[in-house]
Design an enzyme around this catalytic site. Structure first.
Site, PDB file in Angstrom:
ATOM      1  N   SER A   1      -0.847  12.804 -35.822  1.00  0.00           N
ATOM      2  CA  SER A   1      -1.756  12.865 -36.448  1.00  0.00           C
ATOM      3  C   SER A   1      -0.997  12.775 -38.073  1.00  0.00           C
ATOM      4  CB  SER A   1      -2.629  13.871 -36.703  1.00  0.00           C
ATOM      5  OG  SER A   1      -3.198  13.728 -35.166  1.00  0.00           O
TER       6      SER A   1
ATOM      7  N   HIS B   1      -1.758   8.397 -51.855  1.00  0.00           N
ATOM      8  CA  HIS B   1      -0.994   7.439 -52.692  1.00  0.00           C
ATOM      9  C   HIS B   1      -1.851   7.289 -54.254  1.00  0.00           C
ATOM     10  CE1 HIS B   1       1.860   6.234 -49.795  1.00  0.00           C
ATOM     11  NE2 HIS B   1       0.793   6.254 -48.886  1.00  0.00           N
TER      12      HIS B   1
ATOM     13  N   CYS C   1      -5.755  12.518 -33.970  1.00  0.00           N
ATOM     14  CA  CYS C   1      -5.695  12.332 -32.370  1.00  0.00           C
ATOM     15  C   CYS C   1      -6.106  13.605 -31.696  1.00  0.00           C
ATOM     16  CB  CYS C   1      -4.358  11.892 -31.992  1.00  0.00           C
ATOM     17  SG  CYS C   1      -4.532  11.323 -30.259  1.00  0.00           S
TER      18      CYS C   1
END
EC number: 4.1.1.50
Length: 264
Positions: A113, A118, A141
């Site tokens: 995970s 950004h 996950c």
């Protein structure tokens, strides 16, 4: 209360929350445009973004494994955090369909995970409009839903337009071997937003329920020109110029919201 699903082994479902946040601004001169980009680049540098993502890790109940961060020249920054799940039983508040916490209510468990962010500052070469885009992906996950981070993140940025995608992939098995392709109820991403957020934004959904794919677009309802001006524009614009700038900004926001160029 609905009984919890009993699983055979680890929960192998991957849940991914991806969203783009846009902040729009108008500056009258090229110098002011560059000053805005520099300001936003310093305001949301890698260190600040790391702190925001660390708060997200706390919200979803995860454990940080590694942090990689970078500021870019001439502008922009990115941060990636690897996270892992601890062997805990999730509380009802972690998995139920309800809004996550706000920034002032933050209270520090996911194999394979990660959380990434950004930033993309951008300037229109003619119209004096600058946009600041933040792309964030939260992929988990296990049993914990990244949707709990959405409410917090929207309040952390000056969000004029927000595009949100949530998908669940893979499957997990119960103790009888039956596959489950999603382990929680959801009919809209909007259910994970607080009341004040839902009231502040015009929102539209495009959901593909059979594919466990959910999409919500958000556009800020209230438009106060003063909130979009930077530099000299805050004091030098005439009444006519203010009307023109208002039209430009609203047009820019609609194009981003609908993801298409529109006639003026």
């Amino acid at each position: 209360m609905k009984s919890k699903l009993k699983l055979h082994g680890f929960n192998n479902l991957t849940k991914t929350l991806s969203f783009n946040i846009y902040d729009i601004c108008y500056a009258e001169t090229p110098e002011d445009l560059q000053a805005y980009v520099q300001y936003i680049d310093e305001e949301y540098d890698a260190e600040r973004l790391t702190q925001i993502l660390t708060d997200v890790v706390d919200i979803i109940g995860a454990n940080i494994l590694n942090i990689a961060r970078q500021d870019y020249d001439p502008q922009g920054a990115s941060v990636t955090i690897l996270i892992s799940e601890q062997p805990v039983t999730p509380t009802d508040s972690q998995i139920e369909e309800s809004p996550g916490p706000l920034p002032d209510t933050i209270l520090a468990h996911l194999d394979k995970s990660h959380i990434t962010v950004h930033t993309y500052p951008e300037i229109h070469p003619v119209d004096g409009i600058a946009t600041f885009r933040v792309d964030i992906d939260v992929s988990t996950c296990g049993v914990i839903s990244p949707l709990k981070a959405l409410n917090y993140l929207i309040h952390q940025f000056d969000s004029d337009i927000v595009t949100v995608d949530y998908r669940v992939r893979g499957f997990t098995r119960d103790i009888e071997g039956r596959k489950h392709f999603i382990d929680h109820e959801i009919n809209s991403i909007q259910n994970y937003l607080s009341d004040d957020t839902r009231e502040a934004y015009q929102m539209t959904d495009v959901n593909v329920y059979q594919e466990n794919l959910f999409h919500t677009k958000m556009l800020l309802k209230d438009f106060e020109l003063e909130n979009y001006l930077f530099g000299d524009a805050t004091r030098t614009l005439s009444t006519e110029q203010r009307e023109q700038v208002t039209e430009r900004l609203k047009h820019e926001m609609l194009e981003i919201f609908y993801a298409r160029n529109m006639p003026r």
